[in-house]
Structure formats: C-alpha cells, structure tokens
Design an enzyme around this catalytic site. Structure first.
Site, PDB file in Angstrom:
ATOM      1  N   ASP A 173       0.744  -1.081  -0.037  1.00 14.77           N
ATOM      2  CA  ASP A 173      -0.006   0.004  -0.096  1.00 14.77           C
ATOM      3  C   ASP A 173       0.823   1.441  -0.175  1.00 14.77           C
ATOM      4  OD1 ASP A 173      -2.672   1.220   0.546  1.00 14.77           O
ATOM      5  OD2 ASP A 173      -1.793   1.979   2.189  1.00 14.77           O
ATOM      6  N   GLU A 187       1.421  -0.548  -5.023  1.00 19.58           N
ATOM      7  CA  GLU A 187       0.832   0.554  -5.317  1.00 19.58           C
ATOM      8  C   GLU A 187       1.585   1.739  -5.580  1.00 19.58           C
ATOM      9  OE1 GLU A 187      -3.525   2.328  -3.820  1.00 19.58           O
ATOM     10  OE2 GLU A 187      -1.796   2.399  -2.304  1.00 19.58           O
TER      11      GLU A 187
END
Length: 706
Positions: free
Chosen positions: A353, A390
C-alpha cells in the site's frame, strides 16, 4: 487507499504500578535475538530494540481482561542489554502468555523522543494480540495485549503454489466482508474459517489468487479510552505487523487467529488458490503528535517514524505519520516481517500500500534505488513470491511505470482510468485503449519489464464497485460522516440517465452491458487482471466510493446476488475460463505487430471499422484488433478477433482482409441476451470474412478462429 481522520489520545498521566520483580538468574543465551517473544523449553525470551530507553520492563498478565499486570520483570541495563537490544528470558512462561513492554526514557518531542514511562507498549514483533483497548480513567492507554505464540502447525505438506504471475487472475477481497452477511450461509461468518466455506465458489469462478485487504492487526470499532471512533473496516491502520487480525478469528481464545489463518491458507492452496497480502508499511495507527503512544512511539519514536525538526511527523501517508522505512532498524523489521509471513504462513505474495513511501529516504525525499525496495526485490526467501506496488503515495508521488526493478509489478492506475474513459464514450482515448489492451508497453517496456508487470484493474476496494461505476456520476459518501468531502471526485463514471437504482429497462440493460464490456476488456488484455470481490455479481455500495468505515451491508458481500445476477456471474466465469485457456491473452513479452514467418498473422494488428489500418488521430469510438499466435509454441493458442464500440449508435465493422482466410466463431457478444452473450463451448455462430458485422451501441464482440 483513501485518507481518514486519525483519533486523538490524551497524553498518559502517572499511575501506581505493582511492585517490580527482578528476573531470576537463569542460564544466559549466547545471542539475544531474534526480536519478539520466543518460546524455549524453560520459558520465553523477550527481545526489543530501544536506543534511548533508560529502563525496560516486561509486563505479564494472567487474563485478557486484566487492567494491571500480575508480574513486572525489570530488565537489568547491564546484564540484559546488548548494545541497543534489551533481552531477557522469563522462566516458566508458555504459549498463550500475555504481555506488554514498558520503557523509561526522555520525553523530548523536539528531539523526536516521546517516552512515557507508564505507557503499555505492544511489541513491534508481537505475533498475536488479544482483547481490546480498555477504557481509561487514569490517562494510560491500555492497548490489546501481546500473546506468546507457538508457531507449530500441521501444514499437511503444503508449500507455496509458485504460479507464474503471468498466469494469475487476482481476486481482491475482504476477509470479514466476504462472509459477514447473514446471507453467507456459514457457521463462522466474518472469519478466516468462514473464507474456507467459500472456497468452492472461488474455485468455480476461476480466480487463481485472493488478495486479502489488510490482515495485520489494526484497531477495531472500539473506544480508545477517550472518545468513540469510526469503524475501521478496511484495516489500513496497522498496529502490529507480524500479527494476524484478532477480529477475524472464530471464538475468543488468545492467539487462536494464528492457527485459523494458517488453516485458511492451507485450504486455499489445496484448491489451487494463492494468497496475497495487502501490507501497509507506510504508517501506523499511533497517528501524529496528538495520537496515542502504545508501541513504536514509546520505544524509539525518532527511528520508527519520519519526524520534523519541531517534533511533529512527516505525513506522506495522509494518516498522521510516516513509517521510516529506509532507516536500517525499520528496514530490518519489514524484512523480518515479510519473511515471517512467507515462512510461517506460506503467503504467496504482497501488495504494498502507498509503496512510493518505501522510495523515500529518512528525510522523506524520493531517491533512486531505495534500499528497502531493493532489499525486498533481492531477498532470497521472497524469490518465489509476487511483489506488487501501489506506486503512489498521499504526498504527490506517482511512480506507475517507473517503480523499482524487474521483480516489482504495479497496480496500473493508467489502465483503470483509460478503460473507464473509453467505455464511457470519451473522445480521443482509442489509442490509449489499445495501449492498455496490449499490456501498457509505454509504461513497462522501456525499463525492460514485461506485460505481467502491469496489474490491470478497473475497480478496487478504493472507489466505486463495477455496478456503481455505471450507475452513479457523483459520489454518495454522506454515511461516512465527513459531509461527502472524502473519496475521489474523479471517477470517470456515468449513470446513463438516472442517478442510482432504476427500474427503467433500457438503462438497466445498458448498465449491465457496460459492466460486461469492462469485464471482457479486463480479461482480454495482456497483463494480469484483478477483479474486486462482488463485481462478478454486480455488488453495489449505493454510490459510496470510500467505504473504509462501512462495516455493514454497504460493504459486505450479499450472497443473494449470486442468484439474482446469475447472468453476470456466468458471463464472468466463462470469460475467465477462456482467458485461462488462451496463451494469446497471457503473453510474457510485449506484442510487436510482426509475424514469425511470411503469410502468418502478426501477434497483433489494429484496424478501423472498414478493416483498414486504423487512424490513431481519429475521434472514432470504434476499434478492432486481431491477436495472432506467432511466437507461441502452445498448441492451445488460437487467433482472436475483437471488435469494440463505445459510441451511442450501432456501428458496422468489416473483418480485416488479413483475417478473412480463417473461420471465426463468436465467443462474446456483450449486447446479446443470455445465454447468447458468451459461448463457453466455442460453438457460437460463424461469420463470413466478407460480410460486415454490426455491433450495437456500447458493445464488444470477440471471435475465436477454429
């Protein structure tokens, strides 16, 4: 991930503690590591890092509900400290023992130090937590207790599946949300064990991997001791990176989540499904300078976090603080954590993330070849795992196509946006659409990467569901309690005449057609497709595009949709099956537009509606391509012909002359009524190479050569 407010905790005041006890003399180990709580035959070894602590204690509890420890073990700063590592063995403790750390030291925020001698501290290497935050009347934050874990488990011969990334179809899902609804028909709803009950469904869908939204420990919907907080449903607020979330276990035995998580992984592997974890190494739930002290802050704040000169926190995560990932101590912790999940839990891969934060040095500057990113890529124990970034953060970094090296795949945000814009009918995106279908060579080929480094997605947990993408033009997030300010305002969505649900048959039909168009494009593209859980049955969040706090029917999988929207489910299953059967859709090298020998179809060729070479400068909404089998040795490979039209009126297409010598059978027609929308037995109608084909508005057809 979307940003959310950080809860504020009061600074703890002093309290009276039980009488301290010195550790009893026992045989010393030759080495004070590894970190955490490690079981030995005669007790438990505790080891924790702190450079600036002046004293260290282990607090031992009898029960999860105990507010105060039954025993305090004071570490000797002479005999129990090795450099900056505090290590002691407490005899007679066994698996299941409950503990916290507690550290004395300077409280000097301007120097980045925030020791609080009465704080109860979660072990950064804790392998499980138990209980909840306990309400406070004395100013002391009492977080969940750490659990001593015995990692022994009967894996029954299970090992990593080692499926090539290029062969993968990823299903992003929430452990709790998959089975929490009363419609889920499981005796263990919302748990790791509940997921096992849905393995037959996942297998029938045809996905090869589940990507689990965060399962590291995070605060649940509970009081922090000062005021209520919103439900933390998504879990992007970590507090213990080595521990599976206690909120997803069945029962309440401390540490039971460890075996239950392993059981889930073992059973998924037995069904041929890999497990990828969404990991959040960019911030923690301790928040900013007004946030609580329950772990890293109270052990070595200025090492674990990026701090400012005035004692605050750099906030590249948008969540109050930023983990100092390229400090050697923190880098080592993340390194150990990934190995822990790979070895002890048989995890097959990780999605990082806000991974651009991992590319920032200790000053917060983006740097080339960041040490942590390189360490993850080169670690030999992670060599068989999938590593996905990401590739952006909340401070403006956007590295899609340029993140790291050959080991790293990326969530392709450009793919998401271009596919949405094309099917919405935007002008001037036909060329971008072709580039995304072909694997995004513009992003990944210059650095020597391959099509499978592009994780293609149209929807994810963050944003609209597929159903909402074709049903809403505006976000509807009022239920989040932030006056609709949260969530992305740029969604490239459309409602086709009515905002939200409608009974108008023409709109309902068009929305379902658009959903099929996008699912088809996703599964016919080079690269690795990712589907978010529920899109295959048109799950809705009623226009909420940031449901991070919606631990309710808004987010949960409604299993009644499996029957209600069985047409969409059947369609998705069959297109997945086709993708898995066709090597032309899963190439490991970029398309070249050339053939391997004269007279053969090129690996790809693009055409306009007349069957002529396409004019990429045109504003047409139509595109066709032929995928040939050259350069492929797999006998299952067959040429594929695709027509796409995102305009509002029907469009006539001509089969390109180079493809007219083949016999083409219809496989997919998104404008047709079921069951003629997909032909899983490859027995669809045959088209003549010399007769035009008329596509309805907003539709896609795919043909396969016999």
């Amino acid at each position: 991930m979307q940003l959310q407010a950080t809860s504020l905790f009061a600074r703890p005041a002093g309290i009276v503690m039980p009488q301290k006890q010195s550790a009893q003399p026992i045989p010393q180990f030759n080495y004070p590591l590894p970190y955490g709580a490690i079981l030995h035959d005669h007790g438990v070894q505790f080891a924790v890092y702190s450079r600036s602590a002046t004293a260290m204690r282990v607090l031992i509890y009898n029960r999860v509900s105990d507010r105060e420890p039954s025993k305090i073990v004071e570490l000797d700063p002479i005999n129990d400290r090795w450099g900056d590592i505090w290590s002691v063995v407490v005899p007679d403790l066994k698996a299941g023992a409950l503990y916290h750390f507690q550290a004395d030291g300077p409280y000097e925020p301007a120097k980045g130090l925030r020791f609080q001698k009465n704080a109860r501290l979660i072990d950064p290497y804790a392998r499980a937590l138990a209980g909840k935050y306990q309400r406070s009347s004395d100013g002391v934050v009492r977080p969940p207790k750490c659990v001593v874990v015995d990692d022994t488990f009967d894996w029954q011969g299970d090992r990593h599946l080692r499926r090539p990334l290029a062969e993968s179809i990823i299903y992003e899902m929430h452990v709790r949300g998959l089975t929490r609804s009363s419609t889920s028909d499981t005796n263990q709803p919302g748990t790791y064990l509940g997921v096992i009950d849905k393995i037959p469904y996942l297998k029938s869908l045809g996905v090869t991997a589940v990507e689990l939204m965060p399962v590291h420990e995070f605060p649940m919907a509970e009081s922090d001791g000062s005021k209520p907080r919103r439900s933390n449903y998504w879990g992007y607020d970590p507090m213990a990176f080595f521990a599976p979330h206690r909120g997803y276990m069945h029962g309440n035995k401390p540490g039971a989540q460890v075996d239950q998580f392993k059981t889930m992984v073992r059973e998924l592997h037995a069904a041929g499904i890999e497990v990828i974890l969404d990991v959040v190494f960019n911030h923690t739930s301790e928040g900013n300078e007004h946030g609580p002290t329950f772990s890293f802050k109270g052990l070595q704040n200025n090492v674990y976090y990026m701090t400012t000169e005035d004692g605050g926190y750099k906030n590249y995560s948008g969540c109050g603080n930023t983990v100092n990932g390229n400090h050697p101590i923190v880098r080592e912790m993340i390194f150990h954590c990934l190995r822990h999940w790979v070895y002890n839990y048989h995890i097959d891969g990780f999605r990082f993330d806000l991974a651009s934060i991992l590319s920032r040095n200790r000053k917060g500057e983006l740097v080339p070849n960041p040490p942590l990113v390189e360490l993850i890529a080169e670690d030999p124990m992670l060599a068989d795992t999938k590593i996905i970034a990401e590739a952006w953060d909340a401070a403006g970094a956007y590295q899609v196509g340029t993140f790291a090296n050959l080991r790293w795949a990326e969530w392709n945000g450009h793919y998401r946006d271009d596919i949405r814009r094309y099917w919405r009918g935007d002008f001037g995106v036909t060329g971008a659409m072709a580039t995304r279908l072909a694997g995004s060579s513009d992003l990944y080929q210059p650095s020597g990467r391959s099509p499978y480094h592009s994780i293609n997605f149209i929807t994810s947990h963050d944003g609209y569901t597929l159903n909402d993408l074709v049903s809403y033009e505006r976000k509807h997030n009022l239920d989040n309690g932030e006056d609709n300010r949260d969530g992305d305002n740029n969604n490239y969505s459309a409602n086709y005449g009515v905002e939200g649900p409608t009974r108008r048959a023409a709109i309902v039909s068009l929305r379902q057609r658009q959903a099929k168009n996008m699912i088809s494009a996703l599964l016919l593209s080079q690269g690795v497709p990712m589907i978010v859980s529920g899109d295959e049955v048109l799950r809705t969040q009623r226009g909420n595009n940031n449901a991070y706090c919606q631990d309710n029917a808004t987010s949960w999988f409604d299993w009644r949709l499996v029957e209600r929207n069985d047409e969409m489910l059947r369609f998705t299953r069959e297109v997945i099956a086709f993708r898995r059967s066709q090597p032309v859709l899963r190439r490991q090298k970029f398309l070249t537009g050339t053939a391997s020998r004269p007279g053969e179809l090129p690996d790809v060729s693009w055409y306009g509606v007349e069957g002529q070479s396409i004019d990429w400068e045109s504003t047409f909404h139509s595109l066709s391509c032929v995928l040939g089998t050259c350069w492929l040795e797999d006998p299952a490979a067959r040429p594929v012909l695709i027509f796409m039209h995102s305009g509002g009126q029907p469009q006539e297409f001509h089969v390109p002359e180079t493809a007219r010598q083949l016999k083409w059978r219809l496989l997919i027609d998104t404008a047709a009524e079921a069951p003629k929308d997909v032909y899983p037995k490859h027995d669809g109608p045959v088209i003549s190479g010399h007769s035009p084909v008329t596509l309805d508005h907003h539709s896609l057809r795919c043909y396969v050569a016999e």
